[in-house]
Design a protein around this motif. Structure first.
Motif, PDB file in Angstrom:
ATOM      1  N   THR A  95      39.267   5.282 -94.766  1.00 26.65           N
ATOM      2  CA  THR A  95      40.474   6.045 -95.075  1.00 26.65           C
ATOM      3  C   THR A  95      41.433   5.924 -93.895  1.00 26.65           C
ATOM      4  O   THR A  95      41.054   5.465 -92.813  1.00 26.65           O
ATOM      5  CB  THR A  95      40.151   7.528 -95.315  1.00 26.65           C
ATOM      6  OG1 THR A  95      39.560   8.088 -94.129  1.00 26.65           O
ATOM      7  CG2 THR A  95      39.196   7.687 -96.493  1.00 26.65           C
ATOM      8  N   TYR A 114      35.774   3.702 -90.080  1.00 21.19           N
ATOM      9  CA  TYR A 114      34.422   3.837 -90.620  1.00 21.19           C
ATOM     10  C   TYR A 114      34.438   4.530 -91.990  1.00 21.19           C
ATOM     11  O   TYR A 114      33.667   4.199 -92.878  1.00 21.19           O
ATOM     12  CB  TYR A 114      33.547   4.625 -89.643  1.00 21.19           C
ATOM     13  CG  TYR A 114      32.105   4.741 -90.069  1.00 21.19           C
ATOM     14  CD1 TYR A 114      31.239   3.667 -89.928  1.00 21.19           C
ATOM     15  CD2 TYR A 114      31.620   5.927 -90.625  1.00 21.19           C
ATOM     16  CE1 TYR A 114      29.912   3.760 -90.328  1.00 21.19           C
ATOM     17  CE2 TYR A 114      30.303   6.031 -91.025  1.00 21.19           C
ATOM     18  CZ  TYR A 114      29.447   4.950 -90.876  1.00 21.19           C
ATOM     19  OH  TYR A 114      28.142   5.049 -91.279  1.00 21.19           O
ATOM     20  N   SER A 115      35.361   5.476 -92.165  1.00 20.01           N
ATOM     21  CA  SER A 115      35.440   6.229 -93.421  1.00 20.01           C
ATOM     22  C   SER A 115      36.189   5.477 -94.511  1.00 20.01           C
ATOM     23  O   SER A 115      36.248   5.937 -95.647  1.00 20.01           O
ATOM     24  CB  SER A 115      36.141   7.568 -93.169  1.00 20.01           C
ATOM     25  OG  SER A 115      37.477   7.345 -92.737  1.00 20.01           O
TER      26      SER A 115
END
Length: 760
Positions: A359, A356-357
């Motif tokens: 990263t 979701y990030s």
């Protein structure tokens, strides 16, 4: 002769459509639908309350218990009164004769019809008991307007079941079938009250009522107008009507909880409308029994789709299946709770999931991957476990919406590639909790029963119970799954959630489908399971809508409406102590210097031994790797070192400042060559699908490499042609033709890595 008289009785006596009615667990009316002929007519009951029975007999047929359908004394008395009056003022009909008249269609009153009614009445008396005759009358008598039958009248005029009516209320309904027009609001109220009070006086004179009861009954007022019937569970009613149309069904719904949570859903829906989110569904189940305690199919606020039952609608599951995968892998001995899972860029046949990030952490512990709902590690776990195998587990748990093969869903299954209903999902979570509770109570595994929309009082509807099936998960795996889920951070939207979490511990999971079309939140305690879905029934996604931000606050409000609950008991008999590597979370190997003894699922003894820790030979100053070819054996220092592959290390060290890369090999040492370079994207033998951009041209491919050497200079070559060099962020953009290609990356000190990929 008896047989001849019974031939006068129609079979069935009444064949009119009835209303579909749903009652709560305490007998309160939740929802009802008018019968097909426009009448409020509830399904016949087997008996009637004693108060109404006594009122009815006293008013309509005082010798009811002694005649055989025709009361000749009453007939003679009526005949005398009619002759004196010169017109019909009294009919002399018994309760049974009135049933006969209604069954024959209320034909005109002639001598012939009176004879036929009498013969039919005698036949009825021969066929039915006195108690049955009273019930038949009470179920079919007119009570004014479009209200037919005692039970419908009790709810319409007094807002409660007939069993809870007072003497005055029972008397009011007893006199109504004799003249149902008296109930007309604003008219005939004096005549109605006179009849009621006269009946009460008669009951008092006979000793049925005490003087005090009689006085208090006279003080009760008449109903002003019919009550609108409650419609607290319209979607559940529609679902029930598909199976039990025209019946009165006793459900397991808690009336107070249903009412409160409908208000909760409506309030949140009103709040979310500013983001054009129109629909909410909430479901609450009792863990021990599987009974549904609240069924909020949708918000009642005006909208085009408010009639759509979103509890049973099949929607993309988002991330809510992740705990089941974690529990399955624990059960099968593939992971330990703390085992490191690779969290680096991944591409499977063109499917490239992102966290979701957006990263990557390089590596995360398995329980952390579930707690943080990281997509990439869970996709890797699914690939390791096997899609078909996981689907079998989901089906065993009760997921009946997997309509296609594993090839159809692919690795996206764990990220919402399949559809499920809120009813289905909550049943699966409740099943896990029930199994864990049952193990701790009995000391062994138990059968489960998923919640079901038609799981009502078993005494009334035994056929509605779902067939039992065995839980394919171990108790300890479920406990560790709930432990990970309970560690989730509460959404910021939940006011002072940290105070709430100290009162109630909940194992919960959220999910958001692709395009923000569906927001999910599901949670369990040892006693209750709560599920929430938020979104638009039309499938329209809304920017910023997530399970954490939109569904979880509703779920916590639902838990606030439930009694406090303790926490699950750890199934210690299903666990064993194992020695794990503190660095990797895997079972400790010979090279693991830092170890911990922890409890883990019994199956953890089958997991792989740590291969991240290895013995390395260092120079006396600890700056270089050496061997006996370049350093005397006496001076070599041997240490255990935690070593990650280059790609994992590249991302891991960004988030773990304590990670120490492996020292490089000293130049004068001849050792086994192992490249310090790893190509992150594309992977070897990967198929790369290049899409077209807005201009119609094919987009470029961004190649990414990682190296364990600090400040290394990397040189890039595509099919033998030099592309350029990178020194910090090792990424290059290429525009390859369709077909197969080779990519080679060489460091400034001679390390090399090559892969082959195909472009489509």
């Amino acid at each position: 002769m008896y047989l001849t008289l019974r031939l006068f009785v129609p079979s069935p006596l009444f064949d009119k459509p009835t209303s579909t009615v749903v009652l709560s667990s305490d007998g309160s009316l939740l929802s009802a639908r008018i019968a097909e002929d426009g009448q409020w007519r509830f399904a016949p009951s087997d008996s009637i309350p004693e108060k109404f029975a006594q009122c009815l007999i006293a008013f309509e047929d005082q010798r009811f218990n002694y005649h055989l359908g025709v009361d000749f004394i009453a007939v003679c008395r009526a005949l005398v009164h009619d002759i004196h009056a010169g017109r019909v003022v009294e009919g002399g009909s018994t309760i049974t004769m009135q049933i006969a008249r209604m069954a024959r269609g209320n034909r005109s009153r002639t001598v012939w019809q009176k004879i036929m009614e009498s013969l039919t009445a005698v036949g009825i008396e021969l066929k039915y008991s006195k108690e049955e005759i009273l019930s038949i009358y009470a179920s079919n008598a007119p009570f004014g307007g479009n209200v037919v039958g005692l039970e419908a009248a009790a709810w319409r005029y007094f807002g409660r079941p007939s069993s809870l009516l007072s003497w005055a209320e029972s008397a009011t309904l007893a006199v109504l079938p004799n003249a149902p027009s008296l109930i007309n609001v604003g008219r005939n109220r004096v005549a109605l009250q006179r009849k009621r009070d006269s009946l009460l006086k008669s009951l008092c004179d006979k000793g049925v009522l005490t003087t005090e009861e009689y006085s208090l009954s006279l003080m009760e007022s008449l109903p002003d107008k019919p009550y609108p019937l409650d419609d607290l569970a319209p979607h559940l009613l529609d679902r029930i009507a598909a199976y039990y149309k025209g019946n009165t069904v006793l459900s397991t719904i808690d009336y107070s909880l249903q009412n409160r949570l409908q208000s909760v859903a409506d309030n949140y829906c009103e709040k979310y409308r500013s983001n054009h989110i129109e629909n909410i569904a909430v479901l609450v189940a009792d863990i021990a029994t599987g009974n549904i305690l609240a069924y909020i199919g949708n918000s009642t606020l005006p909208s085009e789709a408010r009639s759509v039952d979103m509890v049973s609608a099949e929607r993309s599951t988002g991330s809510v299946l992740k705990p089941f995968l974690y529990a399955s892998m624990l059960t099968d001995g593939e992971i330990t709770p703390q085992m490191l899972i690779q969290d680096t860029p991944l591409n499977i046949g063109g499917f490239a999931p992102l966290n979701y990030s957006h990263t990557f952490s390089g590596a995360v512990h398995a329980d952390e991957a579930v707690r943080r709902s990281l997509n990439v590690p869970l996709v890797r776990m699914l690939t390791q476990h096997g899609i078909g195998r996981f689907m079998d587990t989901l089906k065993d748990l009760g997921m009946n919406t997997l309509h296609y093969s594993g090839d159809h869903y692919g690795a996206s299954l764990i990220l919402g590639g399949a559809e499920g209903s809120l009813l289905n999902m909550l049943g699966m979570y409740a099943s896990m909790a029930r199994m864990l509770n049952g193990y701790n109570e009995d000391g062994h595994s138990m059968n489960i029963q998923n919640i079901h929309p038609l799981y009502f009082s078993s005494a009334l509807h035994p056929s509605s119970q779902r067939k039992l099936s065995e839980v394919p998960l171990s108790p300890s795996s479920i406990w560790y799954t709930f432990k990970a889920m309970a560690g989730l951070e509460r959404p910021e939207e939940e006011s002072e959630w940290w105070h709430f979490s100290s009162m109630k511990r909940v194992a919960w999971k959220t999910g958001t489908s692709f395009g923000s079309r569906d927001a999910w939140a599901l949670g369990v305690t040892p006693h209750y399971a709560v599920g929430v879905w938020v979104g638009n029934a039309s499938g329209e996604g809304r920017a910023g809508m997530t399970g954490v931000g939109f569904a979880a606050p509703v779920m916590f409000d639902a838990f606030s409406a439930l009694p406090s609950s303790d926490w699950f008991v750890e199934p210690l008999e299903d666990t064993d102590p194992i020695v794990v590597c503190r660095k990797s979370g895997c079972r400790a190997g010979q090279c693991c210097e830092y170890r911990d003894t922890v409890n883990a699922p019994r199956s953890a003894v089958n997991t792989d031994v740590c291969d991240y820790c290895r013995l390395v030979h260092l120079s006396p100053d600890l700056r270089w790797q050496v061997n006996s070819n370049c350093e005397s054996v006496e001076d070599i220092i041997t240490r255990s070192w935690f070593v990650l592959p280059p790609t994992m290390e590249y991302f891991y060290k960004k988030h773990h400042s304590g990670y120490t890369p492996l020292p490089p090999m000293r130049d004068d040492c001849d050792g086994i060559y192992k490249s310090s370079i790893d190509i992150v994207y594309p992977e070897n033998n990967q198929v790369v699908v290049i899409p077209k951009g807005f201009t119609g041209d094919y987009e470029q491919v961004i190649c990414h490499a990682a190296t364990s050497k600090v400040n290394a200079l990397l040189y890039w070559h595509l099919d033998g042609e030099f592309l350029g060099a990178t020194d910090v962020d090792h990424k290059v953009a290429i525009s390859p033709d369709l077909g197969f290609h080779s990519l080679t990356v060489v460091s400034d000190d001679g390390d090399e890595k090559s892969i082959v990929f195909e472009v489509r």
